[in-house]
Scaffold this active site. Sequence first.
Site, PDB file in Angstrom:
ATOM      1  CD  GLU A  36      48.774 -10.060  27.611  1.00  0.00           C
ATOM      2  OE1 GLU A  36      47.544  -9.958  27.746  1.00  0.00           O
ATOM      3  OE2 GLU A  36      49.333 -10.070  26.489  1.00  0.00           O
ATOM      4  CE  LYS A  77      44.358  -7.185  21.594  1.00  0.00           C
ATOM      5  NZ  LYS A  77      45.548  -7.900  21.193  1.00  0.00           N
TER       6      LYS A  77
END
Length: 458
Positions: A255, A271
Amino acid sequence: MQLVQEFNHYPSIDRIFSLVHNMEDAVFLDSSLKNQLGRYSIIGLNPYLKLVKGEQFTINGQICSEKFETWVKKYLKTHNEKNNTGLPLVSGAIGYFSYDYGRQKEKVQSRHEQKLHIPDCILVFYDNFIIEDHLAHKLYLAANSHGQDAADGINQMIKLLKDAETETVPFVKSTYPAPKMTADFSKEDYMDAVQRMIHYIIEGDIYIANMTQQLQIASPMPPFEFFNQLRQNNPSPFGGYFNYGDFQVVSASPERFLKMTDGMVQTRPIKGTRKRGITPEEDAVLKQELEQSGKDKSELLMIVDLERNDLNRVCIPGSVKVDELFSVETYATVFHLIANVTGTLRPELTIMDLLEAAFPGGSITGAPKLRAMELIDELEHSRRNLYTGSMGYLSLDGSCDFNIVIRTALYKNGIYHLGVGGGITFESDLAFEYEETLQKAKALLEALGGDIYADCIG
């Protein structure tokens, strides 16, 4: 003076780093997953300025009475250096900001004893950088003259390349006993904490929060060997290896937190997670399940809204946009649902202003951020320390690229410390949320020779 030299034929950058990894403050930003996100890998050499923010702020070991953020902002403005090379970093610093740095910045008190002692933040400015462009298949040497002559720096790096080419010591994969793992939650306790977090959501305190459990893994495997094993088994675009002497950081993060180039800011929250399937058919089903999951899309939308608000605090009005939403990225052990949010930093501000506005990342706190962080400390069993902080670089030309510290182990005194968590909403299934944390630990535990479902976890 600054010198940059290009090579078309060179030893692999991980082999180059293997010759210097034992040096204190040796750092390697490793894009072992060679895609557009992970285009560059960077080694920093020959530090000339080390900033450490802990109980005190020190500069090259000397206590500084000035506030850390104020000092860094002034330094970046008074030492601005243009970068016309097209490379991401030719002068600047590599380091990390811990989650606890962000918690203190937000004035969130912790009820937990500090069991793992490392600085809240370390930034080290290097004279020399080795940069590999994986897409162009080129290697660049960048040398500056802050602490030594740039020509000397180039010559030292060329010698390092030659040593890496002629190194003949064969790699022997060692065998180690199975690691011994413990967690700060049992399965039942974790699910109970998730249920309590859901109660806070129903009561209207928050919309979403990240819940973490911490694993402690005792293993005789040296951290650099673990790093090499992990980058082969689970390549990532935002990984790295930092050696700070009495502790090491091994990361395989998927990420990106913040990237800025020429004032253009990007944040790329994750997410939504599904494990990889055993067969191609199962893999396709699980990927489609994530793509069509209303719960995961809802989670991502809430975090995107939070990230937009964070960027709007420091970006030119009207410049913040969502240009990618609900994309699925594929990794060795999991699928992730991601978005991409962009904006343009106001010209009078610096990287530190951007970090102050957005750190820690919303994808690993929740929304609203401050209340989510308070509940995280109330319901989790340990301080997060480095986990869910950020590691990366900031350049003297005003650019930066920082990850979110997930899929990352901190090694100190023979123990690997690993956090794993997930987003909680009112729709969360308690057993599924616990299972998701184990899936996120899977690649790291297997690289250490561990079993993800060993009885000693939980």
